[in-house]
Design a protein around this motif. Sequence first.
Motif, PDB file in Angstrom:
ATOM      1  N   GLU A  43       0.827  -1.199   0.000  1.00 36.95           N
ATOM      2  CA  GLU A  43       0.000   0.000   0.000  1.00 36.95           C
ATOM      3  C   GLU A  43       0.865   1.254   0.000  1.00 36.95           C
ATOM      4  OE1 GLU A  43      -3.060   2.108   3.028  1.00 36.95           O
ATOM      5  OE2 GLU A  43      -3.402  -0.021   2.631  1.00 36.95           O
ATOM      6  N   ALA A  44       1.917   1.274   0.796  1.00 35.06           N
ATOM      7  CA  ALA A  44       2.806   2.434   0.836  1.00 35.06           C
ATOM      8  C   ALA A  44       3.544   2.591  -0.483  1.00 35.06           C
ATOM      9  CB  ALA A  44       3.795   2.311   1.988  1.00 35.06           C
ATOM     10  N   MET A  45       3.888   1.470  -1.124  1.00 34.95           N
ATOM     11  CA  MET A  45       4.618   1.520  -2.376  1.00 34.95           C
ATOM     12  C   MET A  45       3.748   2.061  -3.511  1.00 34.95           C
ATOM     13  SD  MET A  45       7.695   0.612  -1.755  1.00 34.95           S
ATOM     14  CE  MET A  45       8.587  -0.168  -3.065  1.00 34.95           C
ATOM     15  N   GLU A  46       2.417   2.038  -3.368  1.00 33.98           N
ATOM     16  CA  GLU A  46       1.529   2.512  -4.417  1.00 33.98           C
ATOM     17  C   GLU A  46       1.301   4.014  -4.353  1.00 33.98           C
ATOM     18  OE1 GLU A  46      -2.024   0.185  -4.145  1.00 33.98           O
ATOM     19  OE2 GLU A  46      -0.952  -1.671  -4.507  1.00 33.98           O
ATOM     20  N   GLY A  47       1.812   4.699  -3.335  1.00 35.03           N
ATOM     21  CA  GLY A  47       1.621   6.147  -3.189  1.00 35.03           C
ATOM     22  C   GLY A  47       2.471   6.914  -4.182  1.00 35.03           C
ATOM     23  N   VAL A  48       2.732   8.161  -3.866  1.00 35.01           N
ATOM     24  CA  VAL A  48       3.532   9.029  -4.737  1.00 35.01           C
ATOM     25  C   VAL A  48       4.963   8.496  -4.797  1.00 35.01           C
ATOM     26  CG1 VAL A  48       4.439  11.361  -5.044  1.00 35.01           C
ATOM     27  CG2 VAL A  48       2.087  11.027  -4.245  1.00 35.01           C
ATOM     28  N   MET A  49       5.435   8.333  -6.017  1.00 30.76           N
ATOM     29  CA  MET A  49       6.786   7.833  -6.244  1.00 30.76           C
ATOM     30  C   MET A  49       7.608   8.934  -6.911  1.00 30.76           C
ATOM     31  SD  MET A  49       6.525   4.717  -5.144  1.00 30.76           S
ATOM     32  CE  MET A  49       7.733   3.621  -5.873  1.00 30.76           C
ATOM     33  N   LEU A  50       8.849   9.060  -6.474  1.00 26.49           N
ATOM     34  CA  LEU A  50       9.738  10.085  -7.006  1.00 26.49           C
ATOM     35  C   LEU A  50      10.967   9.453  -7.637  1.00 26.49           C
ATOM     36  CD1 LEU A  50       9.720  12.572  -3.981  1.00 26.49           C
ATOM     37  CD2 LEU A  50       8.267  12.635  -6.022  1.00 26.49           C
ATOM     38  N   SER A  51      11.433  10.052  -8.709  1.00 23.53           N
ATOM     39  CA  SER A  51      12.688   9.609  -9.304  1.00 23.53           C
ATOM     40  C   SER A  51      13.817   9.916  -8.325  1.00 23.53           C
ATOM     41  CB  SER A  51      12.932  10.339 -10.625  1.00 23.53           C
ATOM     42  OG  SER A  51      13.116  11.724 -10.374  1.00 23.53           O
ATOM     43  N   ASN A  98      12.046   0.312 -15.057  1.00 19.33           N
ATOM     44  CA  ASN A  98      12.365  -0.076 -16.424  1.00 19.33           C
ATOM     45  C   ASN A  98      13.646  -0.897 -16.435  1.00 19.33           C
ATOM     46  OD1 ASN A  98      14.563   1.685 -16.314  1.00 19.33           O
ATOM     47  ND2 ASN A  98      13.463   3.350 -17.304  1.00 19.33           N
ATOM     48  N   GLY A  99      13.962  -1.446 -17.588  1.00 21.05           N
ATOM     49  CA  GLY A  99      15.138  -2.291 -17.713  1.00 21.05           C
ATOM     50  C   GLY A  99      16.452  -1.549 -17.576  1.00 21.05           C
ATOM     51  N   LYS A 100      16.423  -0.246 -17.555  1.00 14.83           N
ATOM     52  CA  LYS A 100      17.644   0.551 -17.438  1.00 14.83           C
ATOM     53  C   LYS A 100      18.021   0.803 -15.987  1.00 14.83           C
ATOM     54  CE  LYS A 100      16.802   2.834 -21.811  1.00 14.83           C
ATOM     55  NZ  LYS A 100      16.503   4.088 -22.481  1.00 14.83           N
ATOM     56  N   GLY A 101      17.252   0.268 -15.049  1.00 16.30           N
ATOM     57  CA  GLY A 101      17.584   0.400 -13.637  1.00 16.30           C
ATOM     58  C   GLY A 101      17.101   1.676 -12.983  1.00 16.30           C
ATOM     59  N   LYS A 102      16.233   2.434 -13.670  1.00 12.42           N
ATOM     60  CA  LYS A 102      15.694   3.647 -13.050  1.00 12.42           C
ATOM     61  C   LYS A 102      14.899   3.251 -11.819  1.00 12.42           C
ATOM     62  CE  LYS A 102      12.948   7.754 -13.779  1.00 12.42           C
ATOM     63  NZ  LYS A 102      12.166   8.553 -14.705  1.00 12.42           N
ATOM     64  N   ARG A 103      15.169   3.950 -10.725  1.00 11.65           N
ATOM     65  CA  ARG A 103      14.489   3.663  -9.465  1.00 11.65           C
ATOM     66  C   ARG A 103      13.505   4.767  -9.137  1.00 11.65           C
ATOM     67  NH1 ARG A 103      17.035  -0.320  -6.518  1.00 11.65           N
ATOM     68  NH2 ARG A 103      19.104  -0.850  -7.235  1.00 11.65           N
ATOM     69  N   MET A 104      12.369   4.359  -8.605  1.00 11.94           N
ATOM     70  CA  MET A 104      11.385   5.296  -8.091  1.00 11.94           C
ATOM     71  C   MET A 104      11.303   5.045  -6.589  1.00 11.94           C
ATOM     72  SD  MET A 104      10.452   7.035 -10.732  1.00 11.94           S
ATOM     73  CE  MET A 104       8.934   7.865 -10.330  1.00 11.94           C
ATOM     74  N   ARG A 111       2.864  16.152  -8.658  1.00  9.09           N
ATOM     75  CA  ARG A 111       2.828  17.075  -9.796  1.00  9.09           C
ATOM     76  C   ARG A 111       4.240  17.501 -10.198  1.00  9.09           C
ATOM     77  NH1 ARG A 111      -0.507  21.819  -7.970  1.00  9.09           N
ATOM     78  NH2 ARG A 111       0.211  22.645  -9.971  1.00  9.09           N
ATOM     79  N   VAL A 112       5.093  17.751  -9.198  1.00  5.28           N
ATOM     80  CA  VAL A 112       6.484  18.119  -9.479  1.00  5.28           C
ATOM     81  C   VAL A 112       7.162  16.988 -10.255  1.00  5.28           C
ATOM     82  CG1 VAL A 112       8.754  18.467  -8.408  1.00  5.28           C
ATOM     83  CG2 VAL A 112       6.771  19.736  -7.563  1.00  5.28           C
ATOM     84  N   GLU A 113       6.968  15.773  -9.806  1.00  2.00           N
ATOM     85  CA  GLU A 113       7.577  14.613 -10.484  1.00  2.00           C
ATOM     86  C   GLU A 113       7.093  14.507 -11.924  1.00  2.00           C
ATOM     87  OE1 GLU A 113       9.938  11.584 -11.389  1.00  2.00           O
ATOM     88  OE2 GLU A 113      10.035  12.589  -9.452  1.00  2.00           O
ATOM     89  N   GLY A 114       5.855  14.913 -12.161  1.00  2.00           N
ATOM     90  CA  GLY A 114       5.308  14.888 -13.513  1.00  2.00           C
ATOM     91  C   GLY A 114       5.786  16.028 -14.398  1.00  2.00           C
TER      92      GLY A 114
END
Length: 159
Positions: free
Chosen positions: A4-12, A42-48, A72-75
């Motif tokens: 549930e916590a992992m489904e919240g706002v995610m930031l790069s 993604n397959g490039k290892g980008k983490r959120m 919104r900032v992340e977007g």
Amino acid sequence: MDNEAMEGVMLSARTAARLAGRTCRTLQRWCEEGALPSVAVNGKGKRMIPVDALAPLLPLPLDDGLRTLLGRVEGGDGEAALALGLMLMEAGKGAPALAWFQAAAEGGNADAMHWLYQAYFQGLGTPRNRTLGIKWLAEAALRGHAIALRQIEQLRLGP
């Protein structure tokens, strides 16, 4: 961290680092070591990174309003970046505010450019740099910022 916590706002990592006042590499290392939860997107290892996991590192108290703003900032929302910068400036966090004004200004936001002018010209959160301040004032004026236009006119006319 539960799902549930992992489904919240995610930031790069980049946004999270700027917000937390750390380097991207530090946050990535913490993720690799398991000290900070993250999700590979993604397959490039980008983490959120879940914004809730960053709460102890944030310069502002984390509430639903800030979560929404950070989403919104992340977007890439320049108005949201400006709003975050203003919140930080109001909270007396001038140096972190500059990063968000810069992000909004790079997206063409004239209000953010005017705030950068004020910060550099007056030394708010950064060493005073009048030359850089005037550069941002001119950029804001070029984009039609009414106050910046008047200030440029006053500079041209002198006292």
